[in-house]
Design a protein around this motif. Structure first.
Motif, PDB file in Angstrom:
ATOM      1  N   MET A   1       0.855  -1.184   0.000  1.00  0.00           N
ATOM      2  CA  MET A   1       0.000   0.000   0.000  1.00  0.00           C
ATOM      3  C   MET A   1       0.896   1.241   0.000  1.00  0.00           C
ATOM      4  SD  MET A   1      -2.766  -1.288   2.865  1.00  0.00           S
ATOM      5  CE  MET A   1      -3.902   0.106   2.748  1.00  0.00           C
ATOM      6  N   THR A   2       0.411   2.302  -0.622  1.00  0.00           N
ATOM      7  CA  THR A   2       1.166   3.558  -0.602  1.00  0.00           C
ATOM      8  C   THR A   2       0.929   4.256   0.734  1.00  0.00           C
ATOM      9  OG1 THR A   2      -0.652   4.897  -1.477  1.00  0.00           O
ATOM     10  CG2 THR A   2       0.825   3.828  -3.103  1.00  0.00           C
ATOM     11  N   ALA A   3       1.768   5.227   1.030  1.00  0.00           N
ATOM     12  CA  ALA A   3       1.601   5.999   2.263  1.00  0.00           C
ATOM     13  C   ALA A   3       0.214   6.644   2.295  1.00  0.00           C
ATOM     14  CB  ALA A   3       2.691   7.057   2.371  1.00  0.00           C
ATOM     15  N   LYS A   4      -0.219   7.186   1.172  1.00  0.00           N
ATOM     16  CA  LYS A   4      -1.522   7.858   1.108  1.00  0.00           C
ATOM     17  C   LYS A   4      -2.662   6.857   1.336  1.00  0.00           C
ATOM     18  CE  LYS A   4      -4.019  11.218  -1.657  1.00  0.00           C
ATOM     19  NZ  LYS A   4      -3.953  12.131  -2.800  1.00  0.00           N
ATOM     20  N   GLU A   5      -2.582   5.691   0.695  1.00  0.00           N
ATOM     21  CA  GLU A   5      -3.617   4.665   0.872  1.00  0.00           C
ATOM     22  C   GLU A   5      -3.675   4.202   2.322  1.00  0.00           C
ATOM     23  OE1 GLU A   5      -3.516   2.354  -3.439  1.00  0.00           O
ATOM     24  OE2 GLU A   5      -2.025   1.839  -1.916  1.00  0.00           O
ATOM     25  N   LEU A   6      -2.513   3.958   2.897  1.00  0.00           N
ATOM     26  CA  LEU A   6      -2.461   3.457   4.271  1.00  0.00           C
ATOM     27  C   LEU A   6      -2.972   4.517   5.243  1.00  0.00           C
ATOM     28  CD1 LEU A   6      -1.797   1.349   6.376  1.00  0.00           C
ATOM     29  CD2 LEU A   6       0.608   2.003   6.210  1.00  0.00           C
ATOM     30  N   GLU A   7      -2.579   5.756   5.040  1.00  0.00           N
ATOM     31  CA  GLU A   7      -3.032   6.834   5.914  1.00  0.00           C
ATOM     32  C   GLU A   7      -4.557   6.961   5.868  1.00  0.00           C
ATOM     33  OE1 GLU A   7      -0.938  10.887   7.022  1.00  0.00           O
ATOM     34  OE2 GLU A   7      -1.719  10.924   4.980  1.00  0.00           O
ATOM     35  N   LYS A   8      -5.122   6.882   4.672  1.00  0.00           N
ATOM     36  CA  LYS A   8      -6.576   6.950   4.517  1.00  0.00           C
ATOM     37  C   LYS A   8      -7.241   5.759   5.214  1.00  0.00           C
ATOM     38  CE  LYS A   8     -10.197   7.380   1.026  1.00  0.00           C
ATOM     39  NZ  LYS A   8     -10.532   7.391  -0.390  1.00  0.00           N
ATOM     40  N   TRP A   9      -6.691   4.560   5.026  1.00  0.00           N
ATOM     41  CA  TRP A   9      -7.220   3.348   5.649  1.00  0.00           C
ATOM     42  C   TRP A   9      -7.204   3.456   7.173  1.00  0.00           C
ATOM     43  CZ3 TRP A   9     -10.079  -0.686   5.941  1.00  0.00           C
ATOM     44  CH2 TRP A   9      -9.837  -1.669   6.900  1.00  0.00           C
ATOM     45  N   LEU A  10      -6.123   3.985   7.744  1.00  0.00           N
ATOM     46  CA  LEU A  10      -5.987   4.073   9.198  1.00  0.00           C
ATOM     47  C   LEU A  10      -7.043   4.973   9.823  1.00  0.00           C
ATOM     48  CD1 LEU A  10      -2.098   4.229   9.502  1.00  0.00           C
ATOM     49  CD2 LEU A  10      -3.574   2.301  10.111  1.00  0.00           C
ATOM     50  N   GLY A  11      -7.657   5.824   9.012  1.00  0.00           N
ATOM     51  CA  GLY A  11      -8.708   6.701   9.502  1.00  0.00           C
ATOM     52  C   GLY A  11     -10.088   6.077   9.512  1.00  0.00           C
ATOM     53  N   THR A  12     -10.214   4.838   9.065  1.00  0.00           N
ATOM     54  CA  THR A  12     -11.526   4.192   8.968  1.00  0.00           C
ATOM     55  C   THR A  12     -11.887   3.447  10.257  1.00  0.00           C
ATOM     56  OG1 THR A  12     -10.692   2.085   8.114  1.00  0.00           O
ATOM     57  CG2 THR A  12     -11.177   3.826   6.482  1.00  0.00           C
TER      58      THR A  12
ATOM     59  N   VAL B   1     -12.326 -12.939   1.687  1.00  0.00           N
ATOM     60  CA  VAL B   1     -11.672 -12.262   2.819  1.00  0.00           C
ATOM     61  C   VAL B   1     -11.806 -10.738   2.754  1.00  0.00           C
ATOM     62  CG1 VAL B   1     -10.012 -14.122   3.165  1.00  0.00           C
ATOM     63  CG2 VAL B   1      -9.419 -12.205   1.662  1.00  0.00           C
ATOM     64  N   SER B   2     -12.586 -10.228   1.790  1.00  0.00           N
ATOM     65  CA  SER B   2     -12.593  -8.778   1.542  1.00  0.00           C
ATOM     66  C   SER B   2     -13.040  -7.956   2.749  1.00  0.00           C
ATOM     67  CB  SER B   2     -13.427  -8.440   0.316  1.00  0.00           C
ATOM     68  OG  SER B   2     -14.748  -8.881   0.478  1.00  0.00           O
ATOM     69  N   GLN B   3     -13.950  -8.482   3.557  1.00  0.00           N
ATOM     70  CA  GLN B   3     -14.442  -7.716   4.711  1.00  0.00           C
ATOM     71  C   GLN B   3     -14.222  -8.497   6.004  1.00  0.00           C
ATOM     72  OE1 GLN B   3     -18.425  -6.317   3.966  1.00  0.00           O
ATOM     73  NE2 GLN B   3     -17.808  -5.177   2.160  1.00  0.00           N
ATOM     74  N   THR B   4     -13.008  -8.965   6.200  1.00  0.00           N
ATOM     75  CA  THR B   4     -12.700  -9.764   7.385  1.00  0.00           C
ATOM     76  C   THR B   4     -11.686  -9.061   8.286  1.00  0.00           C
ATOM     77  OG1 THR B   4     -10.877 -10.891   6.264  1.00  0.00           O
ATOM     78  CG2 THR B   4     -13.058 -11.931   6.103  1.00  0.00           C
ATOM     79  N   PRO B   5     -11.742  -9.355   9.576  1.00  0.00           N
ATOM     80  CA  PRO B   5     -10.709  -8.821  10.481  1.00  0.00           C
ATOM     81  C   PRO B   5      -9.305  -9.235  10.047  1.00  0.00           C
ATOM     82  CG  PRO B   5     -12.537  -9.722  11.754  1.00  0.00           C
ATOM     83  CD  PRO B   5     -12.793 -10.077  10.295  1.00  0.00           C
ATOM     84  N   TRP B   6      -9.171 -10.400   9.431  1.00  0.00           N
ATOM     85  CA  TRP B   6      -7.864 -10.874   8.949  1.00  0.00           C
ATOM     86  C   TRP B   6      -7.287  -9.877   7.940  1.00  0.00           C
ATOM     87  CZ3 TRP B   6      -6.371 -12.438   3.965  1.00  0.00           C
ATOM     88  CH2 TRP B   6      -5.127 -13.082   3.891  1.00  0.00           C
ATOM     89  N   ARG B   7      -8.100  -9.488   6.964  1.00  0.00           N
ATOM     90  CA  ARG B   7      -7.629  -8.520   5.958  1.00  0.00           C
ATOM     91  C   ARG B   7      -7.390  -7.151   6.589  1.00  0.00           C
ATOM     92  NH1 ARG B   7     -10.893  -5.236   1.549  1.00  0.00           N
ATOM     93  NH2 ARG B   7      -9.142  -4.329   0.420  1.00  0.00           N
ATOM     94  N   TYR B   8      -8.302  -6.722   7.453  1.00  0.00           N
ATOM     95  CA  TYR B   8      -8.158  -5.405   8.076  1.00  0.00           C
ATOM     96  C   TYR B   8      -6.866  -5.323   8.885  1.00  0.00           C
ATOM     97  CZ  TYR B   8     -13.156  -4.873   6.947  1.00  0.00           C
ATOM     98  OH  TYR B   8     -14.367  -4.802   6.306  1.00  0.00           O
ATOM     99  N   SER B   9      -6.527  -6.398   9.598  1.00  0.00           N
ATOM    100  CA  SER B   9      -5.283  -6.412  10.371  1.00  0.00           C
ATOM    101  C   SER B   9      -4.072  -6.275   9.454  1.00  0.00           C
ATOM    102  CB  SER B   9      -5.169  -7.703  11.186  1.00  0.00           C
ATOM    103  OG  SER B   9      -6.139  -7.730  12.197  1.00  0.00           O
ATOM    104  N   LEU B  10      -4.068  -7.039   8.365  1.00  0.00           N
ATOM    105  CA  LEU B  10      -2.958  -6.943   7.417  1.00  0.00           C
ATOM    106  C   LEU B  10      -2.848  -5.541   6.829  1.00  0.00           C
ATOM    107  CD1 LEU B  10      -3.069 -10.327   5.481  1.00  0.00           C
ATOM    108  CD2 LEU B  10      -1.040  -9.309   6.523  1.00  0.00           C
ATOM    109  N   MET B  11      -3.972  -4.941   6.535  1.00  0.00           N
ATOM    110  CA  MET B  11      -3.952  -3.601   5.951  1.00  0.00           C
ATOM    111  C   MET B  11      -3.389  -2.585   6.942  1.00  0.00           C
ATOM    112  SD  MET B  11      -7.427  -3.647   3.664  1.00  0.00           S
ATOM    113  CE  MET B  11      -7.268  -1.949   3.094  1.00  0.00           C
ATOM    114  N   ASN B  12      -3.637  -2.776   8.239  1.00  0.00           N
ATOM    115  CA  ASN B  12      -3.039  -1.885   9.240  1.00  0.00           C
ATOM    116  C   ASN B  12      -1.518  -1.959   9.183  1.00  0.00           C
ATOM    117  OD1 ASN B  12      -5.469  -0.944  10.176  1.00  0.00           O
ATOM    118  ND2 ASN B  12      -5.432  -2.080  12.085  1.00  0.00           N
ATOM    119  N   TRP B  13      -0.997  -3.103   8.730  1.00  0.00           N
ATOM    120  CA  TRP B  13       0.458  -3.301   8.617  1.00  0.00           C
ATOM    121  C   TRP B  13       0.951  -2.996   7.197  1.00  0.00           C
ATOM    122  CZ3 TRP B  13       3.854  -4.803  12.576  1.00  0.00           C
ATOM    123  CH2 TRP B  13       3.243  -5.037  13.815  1.00  0.00           C
ATOM    124  N   GLY B  14       0.092  -2.377   6.371  1.00  0.00           N
ATOM    125  CA  GLY B  14       0.511  -1.909   5.052  1.00  0.00           C
ATOM    126  C   GLY B  14       0.388  -2.914   3.930  1.00  0.00           C
ATOM    127  N   HIS B  15      -0.310  -4.041   4.184  1.00  0.00           N
ATOM    128  CA  HIS B  15      -0.432  -5.067   3.144  1.00  0.00           C
ATOM    129  C   HIS B  15      -1.910  -5.357   2.871  1.00  0.00           C
ATOM    130  CE1 HIS B  15       0.803  -8.552   0.737  1.00  0.00           C
ATOM    131  NE2 HIS B  15      -0.304  -9.100   1.211  1.00  0.00           N
TER     132      HIS B  15
END
Length: 111
Positions: free
Chosen positions: A19-30, A92-106
């Motif tokens: 994920m890019t910095a911008k994508e991750l920053e936006k995600w972290l705000g959700t 896995v699109s709306q799972t805690p598993w994916r959300y956790s990975l996305m918090n770590w930038g993946h």
């Protein structure tokens, strides 16, 4: 270690963080981002806190990173690899598993 260990972890880091910095920053705000992770330290989860640091790392110049940054980058790579190995069955699109990975930038949907 050359460049404070950054060179040794650089390729794995770039493979793990998709994920890019911008994508991750936006995600972290959700709310989804804030809904997952270990919150034993209080309010913010470990992954969410890591995500904020990953944003800073992504925006930094490689030459400005230090050994502490390299250590965090290795932690991120390790987390992503370990978590990917635990992929649940099905969508896995709306799972805690994916959300956790996305918090770590993946985002595993980009694999």
């Amino acid at each position: 270690m050359s460049a404070h260990g950054i060179d040794e972890v650089w390729q794995d880091w770039n493979d793990a963080v998709n994920m890019t910095a911008k994508e991750l920053e936006k995600w972290l705000g959700t709310p989804e981002s804030r809904s997952v992770g270990d919150k034993s330290s209080g309010g913010e989860s470990t992954g969410h806190e890591s995500g904020r640091r990953i944003v800073r790392l992504l925006r930094a110049k490689k030459g400005d990173l230090d050994e502490d940054d390299a250590a965090h980058m290795r932690k991120v790579v390790s987390y992503v690899h370990r978590h990917l190995a635990q992929r649940p069955d099905g969508d896995v699109s709306q799972t805690p598993w994916r959300y956790s990975l996305m918090n770590w930038g993946h985002d595993p949907l980009r694999d």
